[in-house]
Enzyme design. Structure first.
Site, PDB file in Angstrom:
ATOM      1  N   GLU A 182      10.022   7.787 -16.900  1.00  0.00           N
ATOM      2  CA  GLU A 182       8.657   8.304 -17.082  1.00  0.00           C
ATOM      3  C   GLU A 182       8.094   7.864 -18.428  1.00  0.00           C
ATOM      4  O   GLU A 182       6.932   7.479 -18.547  1.00  0.00           O
ATOM      5  CB  GLU A 182       8.652   9.831 -16.977  1.00  0.00           C
ATOM      6  CG  GLU A 182       8.969  10.320 -15.571  1.00  0.00           C
ATOM      7  CD  GLU A 182       9.095  11.843 -15.532  1.00  0.00           C
ATOM      8  OE1 GLU A 182       8.192  12.476 -14.981  1.00  0.00           O
ATOM      9  OE2 GLU A 182      10.078  12.381 -16.046  1.00  0.00           O
TER      10      GLU A 182
ATOM     11  N   LYS B 281      17.123  20.820 -11.576  1.00  0.00           N
ATOM     12  CA  LYS B 281      16.362  19.604 -11.833  1.00  0.00           C
ATOM     13  C   LYS B 281      17.152  18.532 -12.574  1.00  0.00           C
ATOM     14  O   LYS B 281      18.006  18.814 -13.400  1.00  0.00           O
ATOM     15  CB  LYS B 281      15.108  19.945 -12.649  1.00  0.00           C
ATOM     16  CG  LYS B 281      14.092  20.749 -11.867  1.00  0.00           C
ATOM     17  CD  LYS B 281      13.332  19.907 -10.867  1.00  0.00           C
ATOM     18  CE  LYS B 281      12.411  18.977 -11.558  1.00  0.00           C
ATOM     19  NZ  LYS B 281      11.025  19.200 -11.405  1.00  0.00           N
TER      20      LYS B 281
ATOM     21  N   HIS C  95       0.837  -1.224   0.000  1.00  0.00           N
ATOM     22  CA  HIS C  95       0.000   0.000   0.000  1.00  0.00           C
ATOM     23  C   HIS C  95       0.864   1.263   0.000  1.00  0.00           C
ATOM     24  O   HIS C  95       0.420   2.306   0.463  1.00  0.00           O
ATOM     25  CB  HIS C  95      -0.948   0.042   1.210  1.00  0.00           C
ATOM     26  CG  HIS C  95      -1.731  -1.204   1.415  1.00  0.00           C
ATOM     27  ND1 HIS C  95      -3.026  -1.371   0.990  1.00  0.00           N
ATOM     28  CD2 HIS C  95      -1.370  -2.389   1.986  1.00  0.00           C
ATOM     29  CE1 HIS C  95      -3.450  -2.588   1.315  1.00  0.00           C
ATOM     30  NE2 HIS C  95      -2.460  -3.224   1.913  1.00  0.00           N
TER      31      HIS C  95
ATOM     32  N   SER D  41      15.733  20.533 -16.619  1.00  0.00           N
ATOM     33  CA  SER D  41      14.583  21.396 -16.875  1.00  0.00           C
ATOM     34  C   SER D  41      15.086  22.661 -17.551  1.00  0.00           C
ATOM     35  O   SER D  41      16.178  23.145 -17.256  1.00  0.00           O
ATOM     36  CB  SER D  41      13.894  21.734 -15.553  1.00  0.00           C
ATOM     37  OG  SER D  41      13.219  22.972 -15.672  1.00  0.00           O
TER      38      SER D  41
END
Ligand code: ARG
Length: 458
Positions: free
Chosen positions: A290, A283, A156, A277
């Protein structure tokens, strides 16, 4: 326009329909297998006595020339080429004249395209199997490197019990192993030759289908001509195999994305598999993972697309089946990139043992404490309840389990003795699970050994 089927036509096809109907744009990539199929078919017609030796020779010369043109990139498509099959036939006419018209004796584009797809699939499936093995092998290597690293295991997404990092990583080995086995299984059904099924009713020229199949490297022939021209199960099976594989890859990607976040910091993706970024200089985004996570969407979409096309189709070939190619090719192309990237990301992954260590909380040893009471003869349900009280006490006191005084624990259960503190170690917890498939070092080592043997095909 010089179509193959123009005999009964008085009107030229509508331009828009022509464009709508043409599949050359995407079935071009079947060029080489299409020519291979034709070479084998010309020989089969020769063996059946339909073509004489000279005719077979002329056809083979022409077809080999076409194969060369394709591999050199010099094949010139014509605006009248409806699909790859008509393009090859048109060129053959240009090269060898009227004998070209004999190649299609008893053959339809229906059995031809079914053969092409299977030949193409067999090639690509074998490449993908190799790429999948490479992912498995990077998993094995990385797991082996970090056998001693212990980390929180989650259910979970809540801290559950300590596990070995290697054990977590190997969990994906087995998903990919099932994917590999599914691939090997669907390959068997793909490796049946439909050629000789004709348009739908079979071949009237007595060709030896089994010899033809062997010549093309198939393991056998399809048993029913009507099924043979309508069957796209090999495509559906590939798409569903790929969708499941994509789902597995997306779950691996998600774990790595989450764990490479600043909040976890358990792992770090190699810089070359991240991107920056354009606005925020600090970043380092896990774009590789992804995208792997997202690709599952198109892999699932491609499966659903073709299932929907084929559902309720009337028997044998319908033009709807031409819509099998784009989802199939898209899925194959997607995996061709996704798998090697995944393998590389794993191979170059940095594992931050310290961050994992720091994230281990003694609350994760509560189950071990319950196991301790069970060994003292207390039924598990009761032990679970008692340890619940211990956890509450530790929360109230703001103390980890191992710092709770024995007297207080004995007030909860007299079964607690001083040896209870021995169980309150993360190492002891993973070592206690010394069964096949468990977290103990020797169990993980055995798991690794089985994985390695499977990978080596033993
Ligand atoms: N381009 C077609 C396809 O991909 C080839 C088969 C055409 N057959 C036909 N009867 N029109 O399905």
């Amino acid at each position: 326009m010089g179509t193959l089927w123009g005999g009964r036509y008085t009107e030229a096809p509508d331009e828009l329909l022509w464009e709508f109907n043409a599949s050359l744009r995407f079935d071009k990539r079947l060029a080489q297998v299409d020519v291979r199929g034709s070479i084998a078919y010309a020989k089969a017609l020769g063996r059946a006595g339909i073509l004489n030796e000279d005719e077979v020779h002329i056809l083979l010369r022409g077809l080999e020339q076409i194969a060369r043109e394709f591999s050199q990139g010099s094949f010139a498509f014509a605006p009248t080429d409806e699909d790859i099959h008509t393009a090859v036939e048109r060129r053959l006419h240009e090269l060898i004249g009227p004998v070209a018209g004999k190649l299609h004796t008893g053959r339809s584009r229906n059995d031809q395209v079914a053969t092409d797809i299977r030949l193409y699939l067999l090639e690509v499936l074998d490449e993908l199997a190799q790429s999948l093995r490479a992912v498995q092998s990077s998993i094995i290597a990385k797991a082996e490197e970090h056998l001693s690293v212990i980390m929180p295991g989650y259910t979970h997404l809540q801290p559950a019990q300590p596990v070995r990092f290697s054990h977590w990583l190997l969990s994906f080995f087995w998903m990919f192993q099932r994917d590999l086995e599914r691939l090997q299984d669907l390959r068997k059904r793909t490796s049946l030759c439909p050629l000789g099924a004709g348009a739908l009713a079979g071949n009237a020229y007595g060709i030896d289908r089994e010899a033809l199949a062997r010549e093309l490297g198939f393991t056998g022939v399809t048993e029913n001509s009507m099924d043979a021209v309508s069957d796209r199960d090999m495509v559906l099976e590939t798409l569903s195999w790929a969708a499941i594989l994509g789902v597995h890859l997306s779950r691996l990607a998600e774990d790595l994305i989450l764990w490479s976040s600043a909040e976890f910091g358990f792992v770090q993706l190699a810089e070359r598999f991240t991107t920056g970024s354009s606005l925020m200089p600090q970043k380092r985004n896990p774009d590789s993972m992804e995208l792997v996570r997202a690709k599952a969407g198109r892999l699932i979409g491609n499966l659903v697309q073709l299932l929907t096309v084929i559902k309720g189709l009337p028997s044998t070939y319908d033009k709807d089946l031409q819509e099998d190619k784009e989802p199939l090719f898209d899925t194959l192309d997607t995996l061709k990139m996704t798998l090697p990237i995944t393998a590389q990301v794993i191979a170059t992954l940095q594992v931050n043992q310290e961050a994992m260590q720091n994230a281990l909380d003694e609350a994760m040893l509560a189950t071990d404490l319950a196991d301790y009471l069970v060994r003292k003869g207390i039924p598990f349900r009761e032990a679970h309840h008692l340890v619940g009280q211990v956890v509450l006490l530790s929360e109230q006191k703001g103390l980890p389990l191992s710092k709770l005084p024995l007297e207080e624990l004995q007030r909860i259960s007299p079964a607690f003795g001083p040896d209870l503190y021995d169980t309150l170690h993360f190492e002891a917890s993973v070592e206690a699970r010394n069964v096949i498939g468990g977290t103990a070092l020797s169990a993980v080592k055995k798991q690794l050994q089985r994985a390695r043997m499977l990978l080596q095909g033993k």
